[in-house]
Design an enzyme around this catalytic site. Structure first.
Site, PDB file in Angstrom:
ATOM      1  N   GLU A 104       0.793  -1.224   0.000  1.00 11.23           N
ATOM      2  CA  GLU A 104       0.000   0.000   0.000  1.00 11.23           C
ATOM      3  C   GLU A 104       0.831   1.283   0.000  1.00 11.23           C
ATOM      4  O   GLU A 104       0.410   2.294  -0.546  1.00 11.23           O
ATOM      5  CB  GLU A 104      -0.949   0.016   1.213  1.00 11.23           C
ATOM      6  CG  GLU A 104      -2.090  -0.979   1.144  1.00 11.23           C
ATOM      7  CD  GLU A 104      -3.073  -0.666   0.030  1.00 11.23           C
ATOM      8  OE1 GLU A 104      -3.612   0.453  -0.006  1.00 11.23           O
ATOM      9  OE2 GLU A 104      -3.274  -1.554  -0.827  1.00 11.23           O
ATOM     10  N   SER A 372     -44.892 -12.072 -17.013  1.00  9.95           N
ATOM     11  CA  SER A 372     -46.340 -12.254 -16.856  1.00  9.95           C
ATOM     12  C   SER A 372     -46.803 -12.222 -15.411  1.00  9.95           C
ATOM     13  O   SER A 372     -48.013 -12.216 -15.155  1.00  9.95           O
ATOM     14  CB  SER A 372     -46.770 -13.571 -17.506  1.00  9.95           C
ATOM     15  OG  SER A 372     -46.572 -13.514 -18.903  1.00  9.95           O
TER      16      SER A 372
END
Length: 693
Positions: A104, A372
């Site tokens: 990092e 439907s």
């Protein structure tokens, strides 16, 4: 003087001229003053809405939250990790914090809170980035801590400047060791875990002080994107990311090449205990909003009494796993299930086939075409306009403008009644019916019943082109099951402290003014009659369970991307959806009557034995002739052929044994093609109503 000149004046002019060096110093000073002025103004502007960062030394304790099912059984505990004592950096093996530094922020121990080299690279990337892409950060560990503690994750330049300002303040106030310790104890690791201790327990079921080199690398790899690199959802991708971290650890001399090889050879066992536990989708849905329901100043641990029924939840999970494994060859990828009672209480909720593999909640967050399963709202609108289940219609080719609906079977049945049309899910009849009663009226009916998403009113609306979630579809079907009353779906009954103090009690929005009835008889009983027929002789036959009063509707989109089964009994609704996350076609042409109906039946067969089953309220009344208003309206719609339809019905009812003749009706003019003075179905009903008065 004779010439009138003042020699001193001329000398003054000559002396006012600056040398190049003096000019540089002068303008340099002026520019510096203005630069300082603008810098102060800029920093002041950026600091206007900076959060209070003085509370870092005394962080507020976040209460843990215990979730119980409706019977008091433990479902989950969330937030406890945030209330736990932080891990001391000295208690961890050196390679644990240094793994985060290696991947990092390599220059963490030398920079002043920001990394000019990393920021320069980020600026270059941002200048050449694609439109709409996120800004590259170049953030240090200190900047990440500033963002996690005080700022939002919004990708914009103002947030980056504020992040930088807080990072400099942190570096001034704390040592590097303290900053790294704060970072490891506050950062989010995904799957509900905040901090290194919670993450270690969450993923590996061990304390952070016992992490191996490989496990530390895997946790450090999560920082880039906790959900994307989670070992719960994609172990292969998480493993590759851990390998990259191990390489960086070698380059940073955190570990030796030999230790890297040993870490790669050592299997990492990821604990899926919590990931596969019951109801994590349900808890995720509640957890994101639960603290907004109580006083934010509360620091006591919370106990949330939920509506969930764990035994029923287990039945649903088992049914999904069994049927989805059976039908995997059909290209079915994901499923969602929602069960609610007649009061809107969620009794079971499944947001996907495997929580461990994907935490995206399809039950609450996936908007998919209803197919439907939307048709009951069309038919309900018609029932409320005076139609009856026995109203005759003709299944034949029909167009609205340039759009022509097709039936699933590609065939037409000719003369049928509305009950048969719904049971067989006839598209042509539903499209014509929506046109006749008004598509805007159908949309209002759907909203009144409980749908909350936008309902389109295009010609194909009757076939379910609107996108809805399974959760809101469950809410909209509740009135069919409970006698016509609207109910709001919810998952929390009560929130209290461990000492028993009640902080929140659910109250239905309609309680103050009494329950709101959104559909009455005869429309309600007619709808329940027709949806029972869906189960008895129609497209929902695969979900039929003998000995129970059940009704429902299948739903399939025209391209087989979504399939639904929405069914209910007295005061209990269950919605099942299946499809694919990438919204591609299911190659097995999966319909609502196949995989969803099978899941519904397998689940409900067990669940119905656990709940207090009752008949669907307002059972079907005896069918009689059309009311005079509806009869006049029908004649107006069908013209002279109404007599032929009536005659054929009479012949059939008199037991002649002869099949009724097929009567082909002339197509009703489409709304787009009608002259300005032509009458709509609503006009005909209004006139018939006036004549009957």
């Amino acid at each position: 003087m004779a010439n009138g000149r003042d020699p001193d004046v001329g000398g003054a002019k000559r002396s006012s001229r600056r040398t190049p060096l003096q000019a540089i110093l002068y303008w340099g000073t002026v520019l510096s003053i203005w630069a300082i002025f603008f810098a102060v103004a800029f920093i002041g502007f950026m600091a206007i809405d900076l959060p209070d960062i003085s509370s870092l030394d005394h962080p507020a304790k976040q209460p843990s939250i215990t979730y119980l099912d409706r019977s008091g059984a433990l479902i989950a505990v969330r937030g406890g990790s945030q209330a736990a004592a932080p891990v001391k950096l000295g208690e961890l093996p050196d390679y644990v914090p240094l793994a985060f530094v290696a991947i990092e922020d390599r220059r963490f121990f030398t920079h002043p809170g920001f990394d000019p080299v990393g920021m320069g690279r980020a600026v270059l990337r941002n200048l050449t980035k694609r439109k709409g892409a996120n800004l590259s950060g170049g953030s240090t560990i200190t900047q990440q801590l500033a963002r996690n503690l005080f700022l939002s994750a919004d990708q914009n330049y103002k947030r980056k400047v504020q992040e930088l300002m807080i990072a400099v303040w942190l570096e001034h106030k704390y040592t590097k060791k303290q900053i790294l310790e704060l970072y490891l104890n506050r950062v989010y690791f995904g799957a509900g875990a905040y901090g290194i201790e919670a993450a270690s327990q969450r993923y590996f079921n061990k304390p952070a002080k016992n992490l191996t080199v490989g496990e530390a690398a895997m946790l450090a790899g999560l920082m880039k994107a906790p959900n994307s690199y989670s070992p719960l959802s994609d172990q292969e991708r998480a493993g590759k990311r851990a390998g990259i971290v191990l390489d960086e650890m070698v380059q940073s001399k955190v570990i030796t090449p030999e230790e890297r090889l040993e870490a790669l050879k050592t299997p990492i066992s990821v604990s899926k205990t919590l990931a596969s536990a019951h109801a994590q989708y349900f808890i995720d849905w509640l957890d994101r909003d639960i603290r907004t329901l109580v006083d934010p100043k509360n620091t006591e641990d919370l106990i949330v009494e939920t509506t969930l029924d764990l035994p029923i939840q287990t039945d649903a999970e088992r049914a999904v796993q069994t049927i989805m494994a059976r039908d995997a060859k059909k290209g079915v990828q994901q499923a969602a299930v929602v069960s609610v009672d007649g009061e809107g209480r969620i009794r079971a909720l499944i947001g996907g086939v495997s929580y461990g593999e994907s935490q995206f909640n399809r039950a609450t967050d996936a908007h998919r075409q209803a197919g439907s399963s939307f048709k009951p709202f069309v038919y309900l609108t018609a029932m409320e306009a005076g139609y009856q289940p026995s109203t005759p219609v003709v299944d034949e080719p029909y167009s609205i403008g340039n759009w022509t609906p097709e039936n699933y079977t590609k065939r037409y049945l000719g003369l049928i009644d509305l009950k048969t049309a719904l049971a067989q899910s006839i598209n042509t009849v539903a499209a014509r019916l929506a046109n006749d009663v008004g598509r805007d009226n159908v949309a209002r009916t759907a909203k009144r019943m409980g749908l909350t998403s936008k309902i389109n009113t295009d010609p194909a609306m009757a076939l379910g082109t609107s996108e809805v979630t399974p959760l809101e579809m469950a809410q909209a079907y509740i009135p069919f099951s409970n006698g016509g009353y609207r109910a709001t779906v919810h998952g929390v009954i009560r929130i209290r402290t461990a000492s028993g103090k009640v902080l929140y009690q659910y109250r239905d929005p309609g309680e103050d003014g009494g329950r709101v009835r959104v559909v009455s008889n005869p429309a309600l009983s007619n709808m329940n009659l027709m949806m029972r027929e869906v189960m008895n002789s129609g497209s929902g036959g695969g979900a039929r369970i003998a000995g129970y009063d059940i009704a429902g509707k299948t739903g399939t989109t025209s391209d087989y991307r979504d399939a639904w089964f929405d069914g209910f009994t007295g005061g209990f609704v269950t919605i099942v959806w299946v499809g694919r996350d990438d919204n591609t076609v299911m190659k097995g042409k999966v319909t609502g009557g196949s995989t969803p109906a099978a899941i519904w039946k397998a689940y409900m067969t067990s669940a119905l034995k656990r709940i207090q089953v009752s008949a669907i309220p307002d059972g079907p009344p005896a069918e009689g002739p059309l009311t005079p208003v509806a009869e006049d309206a029908l004649r107006g719609l069908l013209g002279t052929q109404a007599d032929a339809v009536a005659a054929s019905q009479a012949a059939n009812d008199n037991g002649s044994g002869e099949p009724p003749p097929i009567v082909t009706m002339k197509p009703i003019p489409n709304p787009e093609e009608k002259p300005a003075k032509s009458q709509t179905a609503d006009d005909l009903f209004s006139e018939a109503q006036k004549k009957s008065q």
